[in-house]
Design an enzyme around this catalytic site. Structure first.
Site, PDB file in Angstrom:
ATOM      1  N   GLU A 319       0.844  -1.109   0.053  1.00 32.23           N
ATOM      2  CA  GLU A 319       0.046  -0.020  -0.034  1.00 32.23           C
ATOM      3  C   GLU A 319       0.928   1.467   0.059  1.00 32.23           C
ATOM      4  O   GLU A 319       0.659   2.261   0.853  1.00 32.23           O
ATOM      5  CB  GLU A 319      -0.888   0.011   1.272  1.00 32.23           C
ATOM      6  CG  GLU A 319      -1.881  -0.975   1.078  1.00 32.23           C
ATOM      7  CD  GLU A 319      -2.849  -1.076   2.417  1.00 32.23           C
ATOM      8  OE1 GLU A 319      -2.467  -0.670   3.412  1.00 32.23           O
ATOM      9  OE2 GLU A 319      -3.932  -1.813   2.245  1.00 32.23           O
ATOM     10  N   ASP A 393      -8.062  -8.829   4.722  1.00 32.17           N
ATOM     11  CA  ASP A 393      -7.921  -7.754   5.863  1.00 32.17           C
ATOM     12  C   ASP A 393      -8.807  -7.321   6.930  1.00 32.17           C
ATOM     13  O   ASP A 393      -9.836  -6.494   6.737  1.00 32.17           O
ATOM     14  CB  ASP A 393      -7.779  -6.501   4.825  1.00 32.17           C
ATOM     15  CG  ASP A 393      -7.381  -5.252   5.581  1.00 32.17           C
ATOM     16  OD1 ASP A 393      -7.027  -5.484   6.840  1.00 32.17           O
ATOM     17  OD2 ASP A 393      -7.226  -4.181   4.991  1.00 32.17           O
ATOM     18  N   GLU A 421     -12.395  -1.496  12.683  1.00 28.06           N
ATOM     19  CA  GLU A 421     -12.157  -0.883  11.163  1.00 28.06           C
ATOM     20  C   GLU A 421     -13.442  -1.375  10.468  1.00 28.06           C
ATOM     21  O   GLU A 421     -13.832  -0.543   9.756  1.00 28.06           O
ATOM     22  CB  GLU A 421     -10.877  -1.192  10.525  1.00 28.06           C
ATOM     23  CG  GLU A 421     -10.877  -0.759   9.118  1.00 28.06           C
ATOM     24  CD  GLU A 421      -9.470  -0.900   8.456  1.00 28.06           C
ATOM     25  OE1 GLU A 421      -8.835  -1.552   9.115  1.00 28.06           O
ATOM     26  OE2 GLU A 421      -9.298  -0.541   7.443  1.00 28.06           O
TER      27      GLU A 421
END
Lengths: 732, 732
Positions: A319, A393, A421
């Site tokens: 990323e 993820d 998240e």
């Protein structure tokens, strides 16, 4: 004479007790705003238990003066005075019945006379025992260990017995951690924003460090030590090399000094390009001698500031983060560069396996395995590979990561996410120990049946010389630390499992409830029921049947199954759900991406076959027609509707369950949790409606008439915008 | 029988009192972490006073049930129970000696029978009286007002009497505010960062609003009401039109609902380009009919959410913010656009005078005057022009803004900065009431001698129909609200002065110390001495002799006299200090920029003449040679050295003074302030060394040998970098 005694007694009752009660009132009556976490030490309200404890703890014998022992004694004092409501009397070697003995055999003849050596021998550097004993002919309880930090853990565990109203008869506790490195990972930036943080901002007030030490730092250390966490990575994996400059190292050292007595080491994230950014070099090539030299000098410098520095956590070539692949070097070459610099000091490298390159023809779920398995055996002894629990993820539900069991020569450590998240951010009650346990108990079959992920992690399966658990922190500046009061339970259970992965999610929940809310059985049972059900409920209203990665972009708050354009195809939702007029799901069998090939045969076969693939992972591994008959007898579309509706309905059940405890929970926490549950209920319906309306555009089938019609239109949901949702990095 | 009574008495003492003490312990013994601010309500430790108060407050008669009266009663109960340590007994109309009467004449026959009408008549909508009285033949104290909010103010002021250990004999307090709009301006962004905020992040947890109301919102309202603040602008003047969308208006309304009972209205910042950004229009031209219509509809919508919405604060055509000049319209045309939309609802526009265009040939200090004075008389009746205290930007010391006194037909309101953007940010102890008073008492001579800034502001000089005080908030999520415990005193004194600008800085300091720390006379005197000296000390080590705007760029933390390149010349330091080999200072006399021409002749003459210009403003108005003989007999260079050194030395004096109170201040606050003072001491030396070393490159003169040599080199200071200093907008 008699009346004189009475008078004194009266005086005592009249003045001494009330004054004493007042003195300790701050500990016991401190606003129930959640700040105290599970270390509440409230006066025990069960009269029989209180009596039992007072009888068994009439005095405390606790020699030794190291910073860790001082911390342990301070905690014991605070705990006992809060729980028992009377001052602690410290004995100076005159042992009576009911004296609590605390110490290592080395610290005192009295304790060494108890001949605990054999039991202690197998407990290593962090284990402890708590048991009934006889010292100098007196009945005593002894808390002992080989080391000072073992004593600290013993003290916290002894207090837990009282907090959870356990009996002090027949105590025979011997405990030691199954995992060596038990760490929180803070995704905290130097400007105090927290990536994926939903509890305010970073605890680390860098600007005022090193001169001002917020008292909260110590409470943070206490809380972590109480659950066995022994390390903390202070900075974000999306890293900033400034933290490696002297100005920041001085600040890091100040934090390390606060944490050290609590057995907690500090770690930092190392930005791979630091030699260029702060070193003035032209390259960060791991094979470049100047680069090697730079890291060696830098690491030596760090250890001057922090003699027990733990090491580095690195996110490289992932990323946008720089890494060895920028120089056509491997992850092993990158990790070893840092490992060599750290090795002389005893530091470790935790190298993240969360990488995926830009070749989107490969299933993202398969990339980490493809990158790392060929490197097995090429890493230095002080490197651990840190893999997320699942291959994508931190989704509400993922199968275990195929890397667990695939690296036989390199210790793979766990990265769980504690911060929510993908699980409702700040306001959803989701107890994560069930998620953690689901993964830990998954069988990799790496060495036949029983080769669980947990056994990979703790090193027993492949004889790893190192082991580690990391949890991405959910802690911030919010008064109650974690935003949602119940999110404290996720921090707590992560810590407990990192120490002992064999504990059940249910027993951890019960301990936490008793310590955090109440020993009242209705409270314990009701909250346990809510917590144990909560994660499945959330999966149902967010990503049932193996769906994954269908949240909104960037901030990940709320549903976004329609996300189809992004920086990369594998950052979209359509990449993952693959919905079309024929059906839905990601085919990872050999007809599809064949990511299943990365699992051992037993696992592969179970997930490949529609007969044996559990509903939970159906659409993770298979693309199936809308009319596919699921095990329930319902078609896939109907089952999807059923899951979304029952998930959202179950939040209402949680609301009602919680409401039933009115009057049994202090007002402030009761009101806050009530408000959050109502938000969760609203948002569960939002998820349900948005996802079903969107998938319906492909399924072309009606939502069964027994369900209430979605209140908004798909367009309405698609047009919602939340540009200032918390937890996004400002630079994104 | 007698023994029976004794028994009951004993029982009372044994059980009832301790239980009661415990019940109220949270209020009184709540951790001294500063959260309670000046509303501490700690048990009164002066036994005589306690006796006097108990005698005078044996019961409370307090009728009425409006939300404001409920809030006032709740506060009174909490306050009295904390201060007196006994439960409040509420009387139902049976008045005895020592009954406290609280209420408006309209609320009760008992109070109307006291014939307070004449006294109350002149007290308006917010005033109150507190006086000894006789009701039904009984000696009473009465708190009365014309309105419920007047009662609330009366209650806070009555509690203040007790908190500051005042006598309750011969009470005859009649008070009302001299200023109508008394507001905090929050420079809070929607992502919870705070521009120029040094106490954590924004209190407004937008993500969880409107569903979750943090209990802190109410405590915020209590604190503000207690000092007379009656409005709050929730959002940054560098504004974001998203706050005007329904999603945010719903959240704003939820806050307004919490604040309303406390007499506090909410205001928002209006981004001038909102019609384009959220309205889809092509223009924001204030004369465009569609734009006018859009604002009218938008404002009507806002009032549906918030029926008592206060109005808009606008930063237009300033530092990149859009405004009417984008369309070649005037500030008046811009302000009137919004004023017309707000007028039907009673809302106001506060239009900021902090503007400076891009013509750098003009002295920036002169620009606001040049822009606004020609527009005097062209603003609608519900517009106020909000000017900062000085003509530059909240510098440690500035002369008063020439706009005060220059606008005869348009109310000019004050914008003070409470947050310490230029005064050491988070960690310097600087009591700002002396700065505020210096400005308020400055004589503009607009209508001859005695035409003080305060008289301009309160409307008495020009018969303004409106008046306002705004303070840029220093409040954040830090547990103690303001980061530095002493920064609470700046919030407090701003509020007190906004209510009554005639109060002295010293009496406000004394009240605050007594309420916040202790009534101990040594504590009161020592802290008063520190506070009263603190601002001059800070000016001395930062910007003595009229120097200004020589801080570091962007974050404004620390010295930066060398800043010579920036986005604009008037964002540099060299623009302001004009140091060269000849001398130093900004010539604003007629030989220079002639900004002095904007002041009335008496002021102009005083500042123009070197004979009469006070040392404090010397280099603000004059460029003088290094060898210029100052009033002290020292050369300008020597005087500069003297000021910087004595300023830094005085911080040491503050440290010592504070240390002398060890044991008289609770530990947590004592330690924190000690740590901050040490930071201040370090940073004062940093300012001194950096500035003198830099100016020395021009003066070419030695630092007199009696002073210690600077420890660092100029290069060292110039190379310091603080990229993550708090209080910067992420977008900068």
């Amino acid at each position: 004479m008699f009346s004189e005694i009475k008078k004194i007694e009266n005086l005592f009752v009249l003045f001494i007790i009330p004054i004493f009660l007042l003195l300790f009132a701050p500990f016991r009556l401190f606003g129930e705003d959640g700040y105290e976490l599970w270390l509440r030490y409230k006066n025990i309200d069960n009269a029989d238990k209180l009596e039992e404890y007072k009888t068994n703890i009439q005095a405390v014998y606790f020699p030794g003066d190291s910073p860790t022992l001082q911390a342990a004694r301070e905690e014991l004092t605070k705990g006992l005075e809060g729980l028992l409501g009377i001052p602690v009397i410290f004995a100076n070697g005159s042992i009576e019945n009911g004296t609590l003995l605390v110490g290592t055999p080395a610290s005192s003849n009295i304790i060494s006379s108890l001949k605990l050596g054999k039991k202690l021998k197998i407990l290593g550097q962090e284990g402890f025992i708590i048991q009934n004993s006889v010292a100098k002919g007196k009945k005593c309880i002894v808390v002992s260990a080989n080391t000072d930090v073992g004593i600290l853990y013993g003290v916290f565990n002894f207090l837990k017995l009282l907090q959870t109203n356990k009996s002090l008869e027949n105590l025979s506790i011997s405990d030691k951690p199954k995992i060596k490195h038990r760490l929180l990972n803070h995704w905290d930036n130097l400007d105090r924003t927290v990536e994926r943080g939903y509890a305010g901002f970073s605890l680390w007030d860098w600007h005022k460090l090193p001169d001002y030490l917020d008292p909260r730092y110590k409470d943070y250390a206490r809380a972590n030590a109480s659950i066995g966490i022994n390390g903390t990575v202070l900075t974000n994996v999306n890293s900033n090399s400034a933290v490696l400059t002297p100005m920041y190292l001085e600040k890091v050292a100040a934090l390390a000094n606060v944490f050290r007595p609590y057995g907690i080491k500090v770690y930092l994230t190392a930005r791979f390009s630091a030699p260029i950014e702060i070193g003035g070099l032209k390259t960060a090539d791991p094979l470049d001698p100047e680069v090697k030299k730079w890291w060696k000098i830098k690491v030596d410098e760090i250890y001057k500031y922090i003699p027990d520095f733990g090491g580095f956590l690195v996110k490289a070539n992932s990323e946008g983060q720089p890494g060895p692949q920028n120089y056509n070097r491997t992850h092993a070459e990158g990790a070893n560069l840092l490992a060599d610099a750290l090795a002389p000091h005893g530091g470790i490298v935790m190298w993240r396996a969360f990488v995926y390159n830009y070749d989107v023809n490969v299933d993202r779920a398969a990339e980490a395995y493809n990158e790392f398995v060929p490197l097995d055996g090429k890493f230095r002894a002080n490197v651990l590979i840190q893999a997320k629990n699942g291959p994508i993820d931190f989704q509400p539900r993922e199968p275990f990561h195929p890397l667990f069991g695939a690296m036989k020569k390199t210790p793979v450590m766990m990265e769980f996410q504690i911060t929510q998240e993908y699980l409702g951010c700040a306001t959803h009650l989701v107890y994560l120990a069930t998620l953690y346990k689901e993964c830990l108990e998954s069988d990799t079959y790496a060495k036949g049946k029983g080769s669980t992920v947990a056994k990979v992690l703790d090193g027993s399966l492949f004889n790893y010389s190192n082991s580690g658990f990391a949890g991405v922190s959910n802690i911030g500046t919010d008064r109650n630390w974690t935003g949602h009061h119940f999110a404290q339970g996720n921090w707590y259970s992560f810590g407990r499992l990192s120490w002992d992965h064999e504990l059940s999610a249910e027993e951890i929940a019960k301990d936490w409830i008793r310590m955090t809310f109440s020993n009242d059985s209705e409270v314990v049972n009701t909250l346990k029921e809510i917590m144990m059900a909560s994660r499945d409920i959330t999966v149902s209203y967010m990503t049932p049947l193996g769906l994954h990665h269908i949240m909104a972009e960037h901030h990940h708050y709320g549903p976004g199954p329609w996300v189809s354009e992004s920086g990369r195809p594998d950052w979209t939702s359509v990449y993952y759900h693959q919905a079309d007029s024929n059906g839905i799901g990601f085919d990872r069998t050999e007809k599809g991406s064949n990511a299943l090939a990365q699992y051992y045969p037993e696992v592969r076969e179970k997930f490949s076959s529609l007969e044996t693939c559990p509903d939970e992972y159906l659409l993770w591994f298979h693309h199936l027609p809308w009319d596919y008959k699921t095990k329930s007898g319902r078609t896939l579309w109907e089952e999807l509707c059923y899951k979304y509706y029952s998930g959202a309905d179950s939040v209402k059940w949680m609301v009602d369950k919680w409401s039933s405890l009115s009057g049994k929970i202090d007002e402030e926490r009761f009101e806050q949790v009530s408000a959050f549950l109502k938000i969760q209920q609203k948002e569960a319906i939002w998820w349900r409606n948005a996802c079903l309306l969107y998938f319906q555009t492909y399924s072309k089938r009606p939502i069964p008439s027994e369900y209430e019609k979605p209140s908004g239109t798909l367009e309405y949901y698609k047009n919602l915008r939340f540009p200032y949702s918390p937890g996004i990095r400002p630079s994104w």
